[in-house]
Design a protein around this motif. Structure first.
Motif, short mmCIF file in Angstrom:
data_model
loop_
_atom_site.label_atom_id
_atom_site.label_comp_id
_atom_site.label_asym_id
_atom_site.label_seq_id
_atom_site.Cartn_x
_atom_site.Cartn_y
_atom_site.Cartn_z
N SER A 42 0.85 -1.19 0.00
CA SER A 42 0.00 0.00 0.00
C SER A 42 0.89 1.25 0.00
N GLY A 43 0.63 2.16 -0.94
CA GLY A 43 1.44 3.38 -1.01
C GLY A 43 2.74 3.22 -1.79
N LYS A 88 1.83 1.69 -7.07
CA LYS A 88 1.38 0.78 -8.14
C LYS A 88 0.32 1.41 -9.05
N LEU A 138 -8.54 -5.53 6.76
CA LEU A 138 -8.85 -5.38 5.33
C LEU A 138 -7.64 -5.67 4.46
O1 C5P Z 1 -4.74 1.56 -2.74
P1 C5P Z 1 -4.13 0.63 -1.74
O2 C5P Z 1 -3.46 -0.55 -2.33
O3 C5P Z 1 -3.28 1.30 -0.70
O4 C5P Z 1 -5.43 0.08 -0.98
C1 C5P Z 1 -5.35 -1.04 -0.15
C2 C5P Z 1 -5.52 -0.64 1.30
O5 C5P Z 1 -6.83 -0.17 1.53
C3 C5P Z 1 -5.34 -1.83 2.22
O6 C5P Z 1 -4.07 -1.76 2.81
C4 C5P Z 1 -6.49 -1.69 3.26
O7 C5P Z 1 -5.98 -1.57 4.56
C5 C5P Z 1 -7.14 -0.39 2.89
N1 C5P Z 1 -8.59 -0.40 3.05
C6 C5P Z 1 -9.15 0.49 3.96
N2 C5P Z 1 -10.51 0.54 4.11
C7 C5P Z 1 -11.31 -0.27 3.37
C8 C5P Z 1 -10.77 -1.17 2.43
C9 C5P Z 1 -9.38 -1.20 2.31
O8 C5P Z 1 -8.42 1.22 4.63
N3 C5P Z 1 -12.62 -0.20 3.57
#
Ligand code: C5P
Length: 245
Positions: free
Chosen positions: A31-32, A35, A78
């Motif tokens: 994440s971050g 990508k 998540l």
């Molecule tokens: O865009 P990125 O890859 O960072 O998005 C994935 C992240 O989104 C995951 O690390 C997850 O923790 C977060 N997420 C969130 N709330 C949600 C669904 C996913 O913070 N409802």
């Protein structure tokens, strides 16, 4: 005049559709890690009609009311592979592979929920599958032609995530940091980083790495050219199109 030939009477040539199956590129990373920027760069640089980006972010499972309350307090995981609806993603890709339109779910990060809306995709010649765990699921990996893992230092990833989650996803700092320690970091170590072994290419420093990006684009362009040549040849061999026109 038509460039489709009638098959000779009594023969039953195998039918090949006039389009090729989509070329599928996987882009994974923490994440971050950047990508999404890499996926956007690929789309722009290959400049092919009918290119779509499928983000795993659209495929979070629908939460029960209890799970929803936990998610609001950053207490719901998540980041584990179980949070994502891989079956739905495989169905959407399956539709596009067989030349059918598909409906992509739309996710709202501010409310942790799948919205009523969907995005209709009518067809694709190139699909970029982008997400934390894009290189984790075996069935998904088997569909991909090129697999890229974006490798960015975890402290840079965390700083980007804090900023993004506060500005775009309506989160507060304490919740973001708690979620990072409790779920994001452990799952990154357990699932995301090990999935890099499934990549064809590791891309250090995301879109800052111009040389590696350029090599990736050349590779994809070569493969796309090859794929359309092979397809044309097969159609010609089967008499579905003639050499002229
Ligand atoms: O865009 P990125 O890859 O960072 O998005 C994935 C992240 O989104 C995951 O690390 C997850 O923790 C977060 N997420 C969130 N709330 C949600 C669904 C996913 O913070 N409802």
């Amino acid at each position: 005049s038509s460039n489709f030939k009638e098959p000779a009477s009594g023969t039953h040539p195998q039918y090949i559709p006039p389009w090729t199956e989509p070329y599928i590129i996987g882009v994974a990373g923490t994440s971050g890690s950047g990508k999404t920027s890499v996926a956007k760069h690929i789309v722009k640089a290959i400049n092919q009609p009918w290119t779509v980006v499928l983000s795993l972010d659209n495929f979070y499972k629908v939460l029960t009311p209890e799970q929803h309350v936990l998610a609001e307090h950053a207490l719901y995981d998540l980041d584990s592979p179980t949070a994502l609806d891989f079956d739905l993603m495989l169905r959407c890709i399956g539709d596009l592979k067989t030349g059918k339109p598909t409906q992509l779910p739309v996710y709202d990060f501010c409310t942790h929920s799948r919205t009523e809306k969907t995005t209709t995709i009518y067809g694709a010649s190139v699909i970029v599958v982008e997400g934390l765990l894009a290189l984790h699921h075996r069935q998904l990996l088997d569909l991909m032609d090129t697999k890229v893992f974006v490798d960015t230092d975890l402290d840079i990833c965390m700083a980007r995530r804090v900023k993004r989650d506060m500005i775009e996803r309506g989160r507060d700092l304490k919740g973001i940091l708690d979620q990072w320690d409790r779920h994001v970091k452990p799952n990154t170590i357990q699932y995301v980083i090990p999935s890099s072994k499934n990549a064809d290419l590791i891309l250090p420093r995301s879109t800052d790495n111009k040389i590696a990006l350029d090599m990736i684009i050349r590779h994809i362009n070569n493969q796309l050219e090859q794929k359309s040549l092979v397809h044309l040849q097969r159609l010609q061999e089967l008499g579905q199109i003639t050499n002229e026109g």
